[in-house]
Write an enzyme that holds these catalytic residues in place. Structure first.
Site, short mmCIF file in Angstrom:
data_model
loop_
_atom_site.label_atom_id
_atom_site.label_comp_id
_atom_site.label_asym_id
_atom_site.label_seq_id
_atom_site.Cartn_x
_atom_site.Cartn_y
_atom_site.Cartn_z
N ASP A 65 71.96 69.02 24.65
CA ASP A 65 72.94 69.98 24.13
C ASP A 65 74.15 69.19 23.67
O ASP A 65 74.12 67.95 23.65
CB ASP A 65 73.31 71.00 25.24
CG ASP A 65 73.63 72.38 24.67
OD1 ASP A 65 74.45 72.45 23.73
OD2 ASP A 65 73.07 73.37 25.17
N ASP A 69 63.66 67.25 36.60
CA ASP A 69 63.18 67.04 35.23
C ASP A 69 63.50 68.27 34.38
O ASP A 69 62.64 69.10 34.12
CB ASP A 69 61.68 66.78 35.30
CG ASP A 69 61.03 66.62 33.93
OD1 ASP A 69 61.75 66.34 32.96
OD2 ASP A 69 59.80 66.79 33.84
N LYS A 77 58.88 65.50 41.82
CA LYS A 77 59.47 65.82 40.51
C LYS A 77 59.49 67.34 40.36
O LYS A 77 58.44 67.99 40.42
CB LYS A 77 58.69 65.19 39.36
CG LYS A 77 59.35 65.46 38.00
CD LYS A 77 58.54 64.89 36.85
CE LYS A 77 57.42 65.82 36.45
NZ LYS A 77 57.92 67.06 35.77
N LYS A 108 65.41 67.83 31.36
CA LYS A 108 65.51 67.33 29.98
C LYS A 108 66.73 67.91 29.25
O LYS A 108 66.61 68.58 28.21
CB LYS A 108 64.23 67.66 29.20
CG LYS A 108 62.97 67.04 29.80
CD LYS A 108 61.74 67.41 28.99
CE LYS A 108 60.48 66.76 29.54
NZ LYS A 108 60.07 67.34 30.86
N ARG A 118 48.82 67.23 37.91
CA ARG A 118 47.60 67.95 38.19
C ARG A 118 46.52 67.17 38.96
O ARG A 118 45.84 67.76 39.80
CB ARG A 118 47.03 68.52 36.88
CG ARG A 118 47.82 69.72 36.38
CD ARG A 118 47.57 70.03 34.91
NE ARG A 118 48.31 69.12 34.03
CZ ARG A 118 48.35 69.25 32.71
NH1 ARG A 118 47.69 70.22 32.11
NH2 ARG A 118 49.05 68.40 31.98
N THR A 171 54.74 62.68 26.24
CA THR A 171 53.40 62.09 26.25
C THR A 171 52.38 62.94 25.50
O THR A 171 51.25 62.49 25.26
CB THR A 171 52.91 61.85 27.69
OG1 THR A 171 53.07 63.05 28.44
CG2 THR A 171 53.70 60.73 28.34
#
Length: 243
Positions: A69, A64, A37, A66, A221, A129
């Protein structure tokens, strides 16, 4: 589910500040068959070439960014992303059905112009999240439960012709009930047992996410900040297979 099947459901979030650091991690995970990703931090630092480099290593890539617009702008961005060769990208469901349809149209045009056999998968971001009910109610201005908003956005995304949504693992089962088992759920907020939540709020373990029916588990992470990313990923796959 065996380890190979589990790996095909994992998206490792390469949230790193430069291509060299990100590619070192990717090389260490090359043999697993997982996805990469690529988010805003890495893409804005390294540019489109980082997608090409990950593809050369054999990874499928979820870009990713997002998109959110006006429909025409999103259509053009989707066209460019498809030409780049990303296997999946996302838009914000809050942009509405016209914007989401425009993304699908742009992706189809871009894939056709690049001679690709199919356009990339497109998923819609529902609620991040890091969003709690209090934040959604009091700051974003949407009343009710987070799960209800996620489900409503998922139904809009399906109506617009998208392939699925990005939602926390806590909402994966509700999305499946509302939109069908074939509608994809991409779930960030995955934290193996014993790992800190960080800035995530709606989280689950790999085992819990699999049991909830998540199609893809986004893990950052816990893998990329580990002393041995390969060993960390192996432990996650073990949790998934045990589910």
């Amino acid at each position: 589910m065996n380890a190979s099947e589990a790996a095909a459901k994992v998206m490792v979030a390469l949230d790193k500040p430069d291509a060299a650091t990100a590619l070192r991690i990717a090389e260490a995970l090359r043999h697993f068959g997982c996805w990469m990703k690529i988010g805003m931090e890495l893409f804005y630092a390294a540019g489109p070439d980082i997608v090409r480099e990950c593809r050369k290593l054999g990874f499928r890539v979820f870009l990713d960014l997002k998109l959110h617009d006006i429909p025409n702008t999103v259509k053009g961005a989707a066209r460019s992303i498809a030409r780049l060769g990303a296997d999946m990208f996302n838009v914000h469901a809050a942009g509405g059905t016209a914007m989401m349809r425009a993304a699908a149209e742009g992706a189809a045009e871009g894939a056709a112009s690049a001679g690709l056999s199919a356009p990339p998968l497109i998923v819609a971001v529902t609620q991040l999240t890091s969003t709690t009910r209090e934040m959604m109610n009091e700051e974003i201005g949407i009343p009710g439960e987070v799960a209800d908003t996620v489900t409503r956005y998922a139904m809009l995304a399906k109506k617009a012709g998208l392939h699925g949504v990005v939602a926390s693992p806590l909402e994966a089962a509700a999305v499946k009930r509302a939109c069908g088992r074939g509608f994809l759920t991409v779930t960030p907020g995955i934290r193996p047992s014993g790992h800190a939540a960080g800035d995530q709020r709606r989280i689950a373990t790999p085992r819990e996410a699999v049991r909830a029916g998540a199609d893809f588990l986004v893990v950052g992470r816990p893998v990329t900040a580990a002393p041995d990313p390969a060993a960390a990923l192996e432990q996650i796959l073990k949790e998934m297979t045990e589910a």
